[in-house]
Motif scaffolding. Structure first.
Motif, PDB file in Angstrom:
ATOM      1  N   ILE A 231       0.817  -1.222   0.000  1.00 29.68           N
ATOM      2  CA  ILE A 231       0.000   0.000   0.000  1.00 29.68           C
ATOM      3  C   ILE A 231       0.848   1.268   0.000  1.00 29.68           C
ATOM      4  N   HIS A 232       2.134   1.129  -0.328  1.00 33.02           N
ATOM      5  CA  HIS A 232       2.983   2.346  -0.376  1.00 33.02           C
ATOM      6  C   HIS A 232       4.100   2.178  -1.406  1.00 33.02           C
ATOM      7  N   THR A 233       3.767   2.470  -2.665  1.00 29.87           N
ATOM      8  CA  THR A 233       4.737   2.322  -3.762  1.00 29.87           C
ATOM      9  C   THR A 233       4.834   3.644  -4.519  1.00 29.87           C
TER      10      THR A 233
ATOM     11  N   ASP B 214      -0.751  12.928   0.799  1.00 36.52           N
ATOM     12  CA  ASP B 214       0.252  13.876   0.303  1.00 36.52           C
ATOM     13  C   ASP B 214       1.643  13.293   0.557  1.00 36.52           C
ATOM     14  N   ASP B 215       1.768  11.967   0.528  1.00 36.20           N
ATOM     15  CA  ASP B 215       3.014  11.319   0.927  1.00 36.20           C
ATOM     16  C   ASP B 215       4.243  12.016   0.333  1.00 36.20           C
ATOM     17  N   GLY B 216       5.267  12.124   1.188  1.00 35.20           N
ATOM     18  CA  GLY B 216       6.455  12.894   0.842  1.00 35.20           C
ATOM     19  C   GLY B 216       6.411  14.220   1.564  1.00 35.20           C
ATOM     20  N   LYS B 217       5.190  14.628   1.877  1.00 36.68           N
ATOM     21  CA  LYS B 217       5.013  15.902   2.589  1.00 36.68           C
ATOM     22  C   LYS B 217       4.008  15.736   3.721  1.00 36.68           C
TER      23      LYS B 217
ATOM     24  N   SER C  34      -1.045   9.398   6.121  1.00 38.23           N
ATOM     25  CA  SER C  34      -0.267  10.584   6.474  1.00 38.23           C
ATOM     26  C   SER C  34       1.223  10.295   6.595  1.00 38.23           C
ATOM     27  N   HIS C  35       1.995  11.156   5.948  1.00 37.24           N
ATOM     28  CA  HIS C  35       3.457  11.147   6.059  1.00 37.24           C
ATOM     29  C   HIS C  35       3.776  12.104   7.199  1.00 37.24           C
ATOM     30  N   CYS C  36       4.105  11.536   8.359  1.00 34.74           N
ATOM     31  CA  CYS C  36       4.181  12.350   9.565  1.00 34.74           C
ATOM     32  C   CYS C  36       5.593  12.811   9.885  1.00 34.74           C
TER      33      CYS C  36
ATOM     34  N   ALA D  83       1.878   6.398   7.658  1.00 36.42           N
ATOM     35  CA  ALA D  83       2.871   5.760   6.787  1.00 36.42           C
ATOM     36  C   ALA D  83       4.198   5.596   7.527  1.00 36.42           C
ATOM     37  N   HIS D  84       4.967   4.625   7.053  1.00 35.07           N
ATOM     38  CA  HIS D  84       6.363   4.375   7.483  1.00 35.07           C
ATOM     39  C   HIS D  84       6.715   4.858   8.891  1.00 35.07           C
ATOM     40  N   VAL D  85       6.103   4.229   9.881  1.00 34.73           N
ATOM     41  CA  VAL D  85       6.411   4.547  11.282  1.00 34.73           C
ATOM     42  C   VAL D  85       7.832   4.064  11.594  1.00 34.73           C
TER      43      VAL D  85
HETATM   44 ZN   LIG Z   1       6.381   9.211   2.967  1.00 32.83          ZN
END
Ligand SMILES: [Zn+2]
Length: 436
Positions: A67-69, A159-162, A186-188, A239-241
């Motif tokens: 779920i994150h590509t 808004d992944d990346g931000k 969310s990209h936290c 995302a990506h904890v």
């Molecule tokens: Zn990210």
């Protein structure tokens, strides 16, 4: 191109079959008919006139779901395309990927969703689902028309990346997304605390003289978004904890029954910042590789459910991008082709995680997080399956990588456990280049 009209009928027999929904692995046989799973029987051999693929010694699971590509197309085709990215996915056992919106143009209009969908139907080697942008141009200020993005086919918003800095915008985005039944990913990270950072802030960053990103930057952002999920009641996926403190926050949110889920990457689970002594640009990722203790806490969190699933954050960058000073190199590493092998080698083989649990974290659980199809072994569902040789030892060589970019620190590494290929709607695709 995928032959969507493939109509072959055959049995795959004798494999150790994993059903992620019941968390069981048993010897069994699966009948594939017209691209769907027609029958599952818990016996080694079947009496049949149909062709039989003898899969004794192999493990058969539903195809993995990432779920994150980042597929990079449109706009950054020099790094990856939908064709090469999905070929990499299939080689890694994935039959579905959700691609992120930070392309050029950004996926903030239905036309871009339609473009990616169409391109994936033409050249894709796996299913491509789309996370559309939360805000216009990923600018963090104006929320997009989620109704039209969903109608065009988007399955999530990010808004992944931000990080969406403006809390009012994030609140409105969550409310609006929740109303349309879409999960916000969310990209936290607090953008000000991580400005110009290169690696995790700690002993290693001090020793190497590189500016660090403190764990607090991630945790502050996660705390805010959890509070907004509580305020709005809308589903939030983090995302990506990467930090131990983040896991604390997520555990507390789950205990309160908040609609919060989270993912972790293979690299944050298996690597830490001590590796950066080599200054390998391929180890520069965002969020950065953290300390040893953080990785250990992440492992506990996938074992006990605080973290819901594994996602690759496959982030292709070509060699020219990465062959610059460390400070100038863009963050990210590819991961689709190595995720299973790396986690199997580092976690399953040494007994830190059950194979069945690893497969659950890569199949049904990510599918549940975004409420999408796939990742389940069910009669009548598309025959999207992965075939694994759990005992095979192999070395990742650069020429074996199908992704257009080769930015991985794992080249030369020996793995135990190899994806032999996937069935996509019953159609076989070998993961191994020599076999075509
Ligand atoms: Zn990210």
């Amino acid at each position: 191109m995928i032959d969507w009209k493939d109509k072959r009928e055959f049995w795959i027999s004798g494999a150790k079959v994993i059903d992620p929904e019941t968390a069981k692995m048993r010897t069994g046989s699966v009948l594939v008919q017209k691209g769907a799973i027609a029958e599952i029987v818990w016996q080694k051999a079947v009496e049949t006139e149909l062709p039989v693929l003898d899969a004794t010694g192999y493990v058969l699971t539903p195809g993995f779901v990432d779920i994150h590509t980042h597929l990079r197309e449109p706009g950054y085709e020099e790094k990856e395309t939908i064709a090469t990215g999905t070929a990499a996915a299939a080689a890694g056992g994935y039959t579905s990927v959700v691609c992120m919106a930070n392309t050029d143009p950004v996926v903030d209009e239905p036309s871009v969703v339609e473009f990616i969908t169409k391109r994936a139907q033409q050249v894709g080697r796996c299913r491509v689902l789309i996370a559309a942008a939360l805000t216009k141009g990923l600018g963090g200020e104006v929320i997009n028309e989620y109704f039209y993005l969903k109608s065009a086919g988007a399955v999530a918003l990010s808004d992944d990346g931000k990080f969406v800095t403006n809390s009012q915008v994030m609140r409105a985005a969550l409310e609006y997304a929740g109303f349309h039944g879409l999960t916000v990913i969310s990209h936290c990270e607090d953008a000000f605390l991580v400005e110009n950072s290169q690696i995790h802030e700690g002993y290693v960053s001090t020793r190497l003289g590189l500016k660090g990103a403190p764990a607090a930057a991630e945790e502050i952002a996660i705390y805010r978004d959890i509070r907004l999920a509580q305020l709005t009641g809308s589903p939030l996926h983090i995302a990506h904890v990467s930090t131990a403190g983040a896991i604390d926050l997520i555990r507390k949110a789950k205990r309160k029954g908040l609609p919060v889920t989270a993912e972790v990457t293979p690299h944050h689970l298996t690597m830490n910042d001590e590796l950066l002594e080599t200054y390998d640009r391929n180890l520069k990722v965002n969020p950065p590789l953290r300390g040893k203790r953080d990785s250990a806490v992440l492992l506990d969190a996938i074992r006990d459910g605080a973290i819901d699933c594994i996602a690759t954050d496959h982030a292709p960058h070509n060699e020219i991008d990465k062959q610059v000073e460390f400070d100038m190199a863009p963050p990210g590493m590819i991961g689709l082709e190595t995720a299973f092998a790396q986690l199997h080698t580092e976690l399953v083989v040494p007994g830190k995680l059950d194979l069945v649990d690893l497969v659950r974290l890569m199949t049904v659980r990510p599918a549940e997080v975004l409420r999408i199809q796939g990742g389940r072994l069910r009669k009548g569902e598309p025959a999207d399956l992965a075939l694994i040789d759990p005992g095979e030892e192999w070395v990742l060589e650069k020429h074996l990588i199908r992704s257009k970019s080769k930015n991985t620190p794992l080249i030369g590494k020996t793995f135990t456990g190899r994806i032999r290929g996937v069935f996509l709607e019953g159609k076989w695709q070998s993961a191994i280049l020599e076999e075509g």
